[in-house]
Write a protein that holds these residues in place. Structure first.
Motif, mmCIF file in Angstrom:
data_model
loop_
_atom_site.group_PDB
_atom_site.id
_atom_site.type_symbol
_atom_site.label_atom_id
_atom_site.label_comp_id
_atom_site.label_asym_id
_atom_site.label_seq_id
_atom_site.Cartn_x
_atom_site.Cartn_y
_atom_site.Cartn_z
ATOM 1 N N PHE A 1 19.832 -11.563 46.981
ATOM 2 C CA PHE A 1 20.817 -10.673 46.374
ATOM 3 C C PHE A 1 22.198 -11.204 46.757
ATOM 4 O O PHE A 1 22.555 -11.226 47.935
ATOM 5 C CB PHE A 1 20.628 -9.235 46.866
ATOM 6 C CG PHE A 1 19.406 -8.581 46.298
ATOM 7 C CD1 PHE A 1 19.437 -7.977 45.046
ATOM 8 C CD2 PHE A 1 18.201 -8.593 47.001
ATOM 9 C CE1 PHE A 1 18.296 -7.386 44.511
ATOM 10 C CE2 PHE A 1 17.062 -8.000 46.467
ATOM 11 C CZ PHE A 1 17.112 -7.401 45.214
ATOM 12 N N THR B 1 22.140 -10.705 40.825
ATOM 13 C CA THR B 1 23.420 -10.008 40.917
ATOM 14 C C THR B 1 23.379 -8.766 40.039
ATOM 15 O O THR B 1 22.553 -8.661 39.126
ATOM 16 C CB THR B 1 24.599 -10.893 40.470
ATOM 17 O OG1 THR B 1 24.387 -11.309 39.116
ATOM 18 C CG2 THR B 1 24.732 -12.111 41.371
ATOM 19 N N SER C 1 24.332 -9.411 49.595
ATOM 20 C CA SER C 1 25.187 -8.626 48.704
ATOM 21 C C SER C 1 26.369 -8.045 49.479
ATOM 22 O O SER C 1 26.473 -8.174 50.701
ATOM 23 C CB SER C 1 24.378 -7.516 48.046
ATOM 24 O OG SER C 1 23.907 -6.599 49.012
#
Length: 251
Positions: A5, A29, A69
């Motif tokens: 991620f 994403t 992320s």
């Protein structure tokens, strides 16, 4: 197969690392970005709820997750933690080392947007560096007080701003920067009284933002980074990540 991620500086570092290790992975994403694929790298985009993530993991033989992320993607972190723990898949969190807190009367740390709103005085010009997704959350502020948002110059970001009916003339399009003079000029040009930002570490140039605030006698409110789920194994550099992956990966 490894699921990454990304969409961040850490995501790019992870992708480069896995390519150098010749380990097949999927780069994921939330929004569609330009991403080069090849024989070992594939790409997907779009938000995943718990059921969708579980289905994706099982359907693509995912044996490991690298969560690189954004630190404030709380819903994603929670989703990954719940699904990965349920399936007993290891998750390495490529995080951002936090900077020491700055003790200064101009610097304020809060835990939530609500606390930040409570600190903001009326009739003060605000520069929000908290991203386009925060426009909606800060509606009570910008509806009544002059507020500027710096957002990325991307169609999807502009679309989110339009959907929130935020004034186009109060958008500043651009990337975060560590150019001190450029950032000081931004504060002066828009006659900013208060800066609102997130505790992103130096990947988000937080130290530069604080220095700019202090040099321009501008208040800065920093929303603290949320806690990461305990299930994640946290690393802060590519070398440590490589070592852990090498020890864990099933070839």
């Amino acid at each position: 197969m490894i699921l990454v991620f990304g969409g961040t500086t850490e995501g790019k570092k992870t992708a480069a690392l896995l390519e150098s290790m010749r380990l097949p992975f999927v780069y994921s994403t939330k929004t569609n970005i330009a991403f080069e694929t090849n024989d070992i790298v594939s790409y997907r985009y779009g938000a995943l709820d718990e059921q969708q993530l579980e289905k994706y993991i099982l359907g693509h033989d995912i044996t490991m997750i690298v969560n690189a992320s954004h630190p404030f993607a709380e819903l994603l972190h929670s989703t990954i933690a719940k699904v990965a723990e349920s399936l007993q898949i290891p998750v390495f969190r490529f995080g951002r080392q936090l900077l020491p807190k700055t003790a200064n009367p101009l610097v304020f740390y809060v835990k939530t947007y609500e606390e930040a709103l409570d600190l903001l005085e009326e009739n003060k010009t605000l520069l929000a560096l908290t991203g386009v997704q925060s426009i909606k959350r800060l509606t009570p502020r910008w509806k009544k007080n002059t507020t500027y948002f710096r957002i990325l110059n991307r169609p999807e970001s502009l679309a989110i701003a339009r959907q929130s009916n935020f004034p186009r003339k109060q958008l500043i399009l651009g990337f975060p920067s560590n150019d001190l003079e450029k950032e000081i000029d931004l504060i002066k040009t828009y006659q900013v009284d208060v800066v609102l930002t997130k505790e992103t570490g130096n990947s988000g140039f937080l130290s530069t933002k604080i220095e700019v605030a202090l040099k321009t006698d501008t208040s800065i409110i920093i929303i603290e980074q949320p806690k990461i789920p305990e299930y994640f194994i946290v690393v802060y550099d590519a070398d440590t990540l490589e070592l852990l992956i090498s020890k864990t990966i099933v070839v």
